[in-house]
Design a protein around this motif. Structure first.
Motif, PDB file in Angstrom:
ATOM      1  N   ARG A  50     -15.901   4.010  14.713  1.00  0.00           N
ATOM      2  CA  ARG A  50     -16.015   5.426  14.353  1.00  0.00           C
ATOM      3  C   ARG A  50     -14.933   5.830  13.360  1.00  0.00           C
ATOM      4  NH1 ARG A  50     -16.433   9.282  19.411  1.00  0.00           N
ATOM      5  NH2 ARG A  50     -16.745  10.706  17.658  1.00  0.00           N
ATOM      6  N   ARG A  51     -13.777   5.153  13.404  1.00  0.00           N
ATOM      7  CA  ARG A  51     -12.671   5.529  12.541  1.00  0.00           C
ATOM      8  C   ARG A  51     -12.109   4.289  11.855  1.00  0.00           C
ATOM      9  NH1 ARG A  51      -8.662   9.322  15.955  1.00  0.00           N
ATOM     10  NH2 ARG A  51      -7.814   9.616  13.848  1.00  0.00           N
ATOM     11  N   ARG A  52     -11.183   4.524  10.909  1.00  0.00           N
ATOM     12  CA  ARG A  52     -10.543   3.434  10.185  1.00  0.00           C
ATOM     13  C   ARG A  52      -9.030   3.596  10.312  1.00  0.00           C
ATOM     14  NH1 ARG A  52     -10.783   2.856   3.676  1.00  0.00           N
ATOM     15  NH2 ARG A  52      -9.663   4.825   3.920  1.00  0.00           N
ATOM     16  N   ARG A  53      -8.502   3.016  11.379  1.00  0.00           N
ATOM     17  CA  ARG A  53      -7.066   3.090  11.617  1.00  0.00           C
ATOM     18  C   ARG A  53      -6.511   1.676  11.798  1.00  0.00           C
ATOM     19  NH1 ARG A  53      -7.205   6.884  16.782  1.00  0.00           N
ATOM     20  NH2 ARG A  53      -8.787   5.295  17.214  1.00  0.00           N
ATOM     21  N   ARG A  54      -5.212   1.599  12.025  1.00  0.00           N
ATOM     22  CA  ARG A  54      -4.576   0.297  12.254  1.00  0.00           C
ATOM     23  C   ARG A  54      -5.170  -0.384  13.482  1.00  0.00           C
ATOM     24  NH1 ARG A  54      -1.975  -3.888   9.844  1.00  0.00           N
ATOM     25  NH2 ARG A  54      -0.535  -4.926  11.282  1.00  0.00           N
ATOM     26  N   ARG A  55      -5.443   0.387  14.539  1.00  0.00           N
ATOM     27  CA  ARG A  55      -5.943  -0.218  15.764  1.00  0.00           C
ATOM     28  C   ARG A  55      -7.340  -0.803  15.568  1.00  0.00           C
ATOM     29  NH1 ARG A  55      -6.435   4.437  20.213  1.00  0.00           N
ATOM     30  NH2 ARG A  55      -4.265   4.701  19.562  1.00  0.00           N
ATOM     31  N   GLU A  56      -8.193  -0.102  14.769  1.00  0.00           N
ATOM     32  CA  GLU A  56      -9.519  -0.656  14.486  1.00  0.00           C
ATOM     33  C   GLU A  56      -9.408  -1.920  13.629  1.00  0.00           C
ATOM     34  OE1 GLU A  56     -10.212   3.393  15.845  1.00  0.00           O
ATOM     35  OE2 GLU A  56      -8.951   2.643  14.207  1.00  0.00           O
ATOM     36  N   PHE A  57      -8.506  -1.910  12.671  1.00  0.00           N
ATOM     37  CA  PHE A  57      -8.326  -3.081  11.824  1.00  0.00           C
ATOM     38  C   PHE A  57      -7.874  -4.283  12.646  1.00  0.00           C
ATOM     39  CE2 PHE A  57      -5.076  -5.536   9.410  1.00  0.00           C
ATOM     40  CZ  PHE A  57      -5.943  -6.223   8.578  1.00  0.00           C
ATOM     41  N   LEU A  58      -6.894  -4.074  13.544  1.00  0.00           N
ATOM     42  CA  LEU A  58      -6.404  -5.187  14.342  1.00  0.00           C
ATOM     43  C   LEU A  58      -7.451  -5.665  15.336  1.00  0.00           C
ATOM     44  CD1 LEU A  58      -2.685  -4.195  15.002  1.00  0.00           C
ATOM     45  CD2 LEU A  58      -3.620  -5.756  13.293  1.00  0.00           C
ATOM     46  N   ASP A  59      -8.242  -4.742  15.876  1.00  0.00           N
ATOM     47  CA  ASP A  59      -9.319  -5.150  16.776  1.00  0.00           C
ATOM     48  C   ASP A  59     -10.315  -6.051  16.045  1.00  0.00           C
ATOM     49  OD1 ASP A  59     -10.855  -4.638  19.441  1.00  0.00           O
ATOM     50  OD2 ASP A  59     -12.332  -4.241  17.853  1.00  0.00           O
TER      51      ASP A  59
END
Length: 354
Positions: free
Chosen positions: A232-241
């Motif tokens: 749903r979003r584009r953050r550091r946590r989504e990138f690392l996941d």
């Protein structure tokens, strides 16, 4: 006392060429006529006899008889004519190009052929367009660009191109990026029947928005296989996941990952990289994400799926992307990188420098 007619003696090559001109249907009529005059003269005929047989003036026959005797086959061509003197010269071309370097008249944001002609006053619009065509200048075409100002452009570009052309042994080169805020647009579309009987596929101008989704993609550079995931979003946590998924897919291999300079890709203290020593990040130069091959994959996805997709829910967009990815992966082929030398680029600010 009448003058003695010029005697004509032909070589075998000249006779063959003159005979060919008289026979070939593609020969210009005037050349064929002159060839017959010379052949008649070579046969010993008098100028008056040739003129009478061909319905010509004796002066005409005499002219080409003398011309051939003096210049041979080349003499049967027309002499170059001076023609009408040129109206416009190089100075006019320089003035036209110099005009384009300046701002257009008040009330206009760009030049046209008519505006340039009007500004010069003594040059026709047709001549303006002629000069523009000769120099390959299109006043209507618009292109966008993004020039890299990275002081380490050469080193970073060489590093990435080296991975494409000479990848490390027993390692995977992965291009990773995200495509944020892909809209689920509901549009009316179908086939339109035109009055002339033709049918066109089209869609209505209006549409409804039904939310967005963000796509993360990893392209295996040397196989062409893509791995995708949706968020749903584009953050550091989504990138690392997503990177955890990529690492899990290649758990036994060393990974060289090509990324752009988004802040979520490169924190100052990267604990994740410290925990994954087999993963190496390679960053494209600033404003040079075109060096990342996953951008090509995104472009194909947009044309094949997203451009004409009608969806009432982001889940439909995700399913369409997943279906495209699975189908393409079945017959995946890598992109062939052929450009060994790349440049930061530059702009030509002045037309008069062309």
């Amino acid at each position: 006392m009448a003058g003695v007619a010029t005697s004509i003696l032909l070589t075998e090559e000249e006779r063959a060429q003159l005979s060919a001109w008289t026979r070939h249907g593609t020969t210009e009529q005037r050349i064929a006529e002159r060839a017959r005059i010379v052949l008649g003269a070579a046969a010993g005929k008098a100028t008056k006899e040739i003129a009478s047989q061909m319905g010509l003036r004796t002066a005409t026959v005499s002219k080409w008889r003398r011309r051939f005797a003096a210049e041979r086959l080349e003499g049967l061509s027309d002499s170059p004519r001076p023609g009408k003197p040129a109206v416009y010269g190089e100075e006019t071309t320089r003035r036209i190009l110099a005009t384009l370097d300046g701002p257009p008249p008040a009330g206009h944001s760009s030049w046209t052929g008519g505006l340039v002609a009007g500004a010069l006053g003594d040059v026709s619009e047709a001549q303006v367009w002629r000069v523009l065509r000769e120099h390959g200048i299109s006043l209507a075409r618009r292109r966008s660009w993004c020039l890299s100002t990275d002081p380490q452009f050469a080193q970073k570009a060489a590093d990435i191109i080296g991975l494409y052309l000479n990848p490390p042994e027993n390692a995977f080169v992965i291009s990773v990026d995200e495509k944020p805020a892909i809209q689920a647009l509901e549009r009316t579309q179908g086939w339109l029947r035109l009055p002339n009987g033709r049918a066109l596929r089209g869609q209505s101008f209006e549409y409804k928005r039904h939310g967005t989704t963000t796509l993360f993609a990893a392209l295996e550079v040397h196989t062409g296989i893509a791995q995708v995931s949706h968020y749903r979003r584009r953050r550091r946590r989504e990138f690392l996941d997503f990177m955890n998924q990529v690492v899990a897919r290649h758990s036994e291999a060393e990974l060289h990952v090509i990324l752009d300079n988004l802040n979520t890709h490169k924190p100052k203290h990267d604990r994740w990289l410290a925990r994954h020593p087999a993963v190496h990040f390679h960053y494209t130069p600033t404003h040079a994400s075109w060096l990342n091959q996953v951008e090509v994959w995104f472009s194909i996805l947009s044309r094949a799926v997203l451009r004409d997709l009608s969806a009432t829910d982001p889940r439909q967009v995700r399913r369409a992307i997943d279906q495209f990815t699975a189908t393409r992966n079945e017959h995946a082929t890598p992109f062939e990188w052929t450009k060994e030398v790349v440049h930061q680029g530059g702009l030509t600010h002045r037309y008069s420098d062309l």
